[in-house]
Design an enzyme around this catalytic site. Structure first.
Site, short mmCIF file in Angstrom:
data_model
loop_
_atom_site.label_atom_id
_atom_site.label_comp_id
_atom_site.label_asym_id
_atom_site.label_seq_id
_atom_site.Cartn_x
_atom_site.Cartn_y
_atom_site.Cartn_z
N CYS A 148 34.19 -84.92 0.46
CA CYS A 148 34.28 -86.07 0.47
C CYS A 148 32.87 -86.61 1.40
O CYS A 148 31.86 -86.52 0.75
CB CYS A 148 35.62 -86.59 1.21
SG CYS A 148 35.96 -88.38 1.07
N HIS A 186 31.92 -87.88 -1.83
CA HIS A 186 32.64 -89.29 -2.20
C HIS A 186 31.76 -90.21 -2.64
O HIS A 186 30.51 -90.30 -2.22
CB HIS A 186 33.37 -89.65 -1.26
CG HIS A 186 34.39 -90.74 -1.67
ND1 HIS A 186 34.20 -92.08 -1.67
CD2 HIS A 186 35.68 -90.69 -1.89
CE1 HIS A 186 35.21 -92.84 -2.31
NE2 HIS A 186 36.33 -92.13 -2.03
#
EC number: 3.1.2.-
Length: 189
Positions: free
Chosen positions: A106, A126
Site C-alpha cells: 500500500c 496503492h
C-alpha cells in the site's frame, strides 16, 4: 532447516488488514513472525481504530535479528511514521546490504523511498501513493497486484493482503508451501 523469520514493523496509523493478514498467512506457513511496535510494546492504534498488540518493541526485536524478511504495512499515517524513523532506516539498510527480502504494501513502499532503499526496482503501491513513489524517478512502476523485483516485494493495498502474504511465503519457502497455505483459505482465483 531452521525456520524462516519475519519482522513486521507496526507503526501508529498502519492499515490493519495489511498487518494482520500477511502475519497470519506467514504464521500458517510456519514462519516465525515478530510483530514489533515502532515506539514500544504498547497496543498500536491502526488506521481504522483497531488496536493491535505487538509481540515486542522494535528496539527489542532488533536484538533478535537478522530476519529473513522485513515487512512494512501501509496506511498513510503508518507509512509516514515508518518513513520518519531512523530505526526503520537502519533496519532496512542492513536488510538491503545482506540482500534480505524487504516487503512493503500500500503506502508502505514510500518508506523505501524515504530511506533510499531498492532504487531501480520495479514496485507497486496503492494508486493514491503512486505520484509520491515516482517522485524523482527512483523506481519503475508496475500495475501488478504484487510485484517482486530481486529482494524487493511490493503490493497494492488491503485487497491484495492475502496475495502479498502468499508471495512472501513463496519467496521464503517456495511455491509448494505457498500453495499448501493457500488451499484452505478459500481464496478466489
Amino acid at each position: 532447516m531452521a525456520s524462516k523469520r519475519a519482522l513486521v514493523i507496526l507503526a501508529k496509523g498502519a492499515e490493519e488488514m495489511e498487518t494482520v493478514i500477511p502475519t497470519d498467512v506467514m504464521r500458517r506457513a510456519g514462519i516465525k513472525v515478530t510483530v514489533a511496535g515502532l515506539t514500544g510494546k504498547e497496543p498500536v492504534q491502526c488506521s481504522r481504530d483497531v488496536l493491535i498488540c505487538p509481540d515486542a518493541s522494535l528496539e527489542d526485536a532488533r536484538k533478535e535479528g537478522p530476519y529473513d524478511v522485513i515487512v512494512l504495512p501501509g496506511g498513510n499515517l503508518g507509512a509516514q511514521n515508518l518513513s520518519e524513523s531512523a530505526a526503520v532506516k537502519d533496519i532496512l539498510k542492513d536488510q538491503e546490504s545482506r540482500k534480505g527480502l524487504i516487503a512493503a504494501i500500500c503506502a508502505g513502499p514510500t518508506a523505501l523511498l524515504a530511506h533510499g532503499i531498492g532504487f531501480g526496482s520495479k514496485v507497486i503501491t496503492h494508486p493514491l501513493a503512486k505520484d509520491k513513489m515516482m517522485n524523482g524517478a527512483h523506481y519503475c512502476y508496475s500495475e501488478s497486484r504484487v510485484e517482486k523485483d530481486g529482494n524487493i516485494l511490493t503490493s497494492r493495498g488491503p485487497g491484495t493482503s492475502f496475495e502479498f502474504g502468499l508471495a512472501i511465503v513463496e519467496a521464503l519457502m517456495g511455491k509448494e508451501v505457498a500453495e499448501q497455505v493457500k488451499a484452505p483459505l478459500i481464496l478466489k482465483d
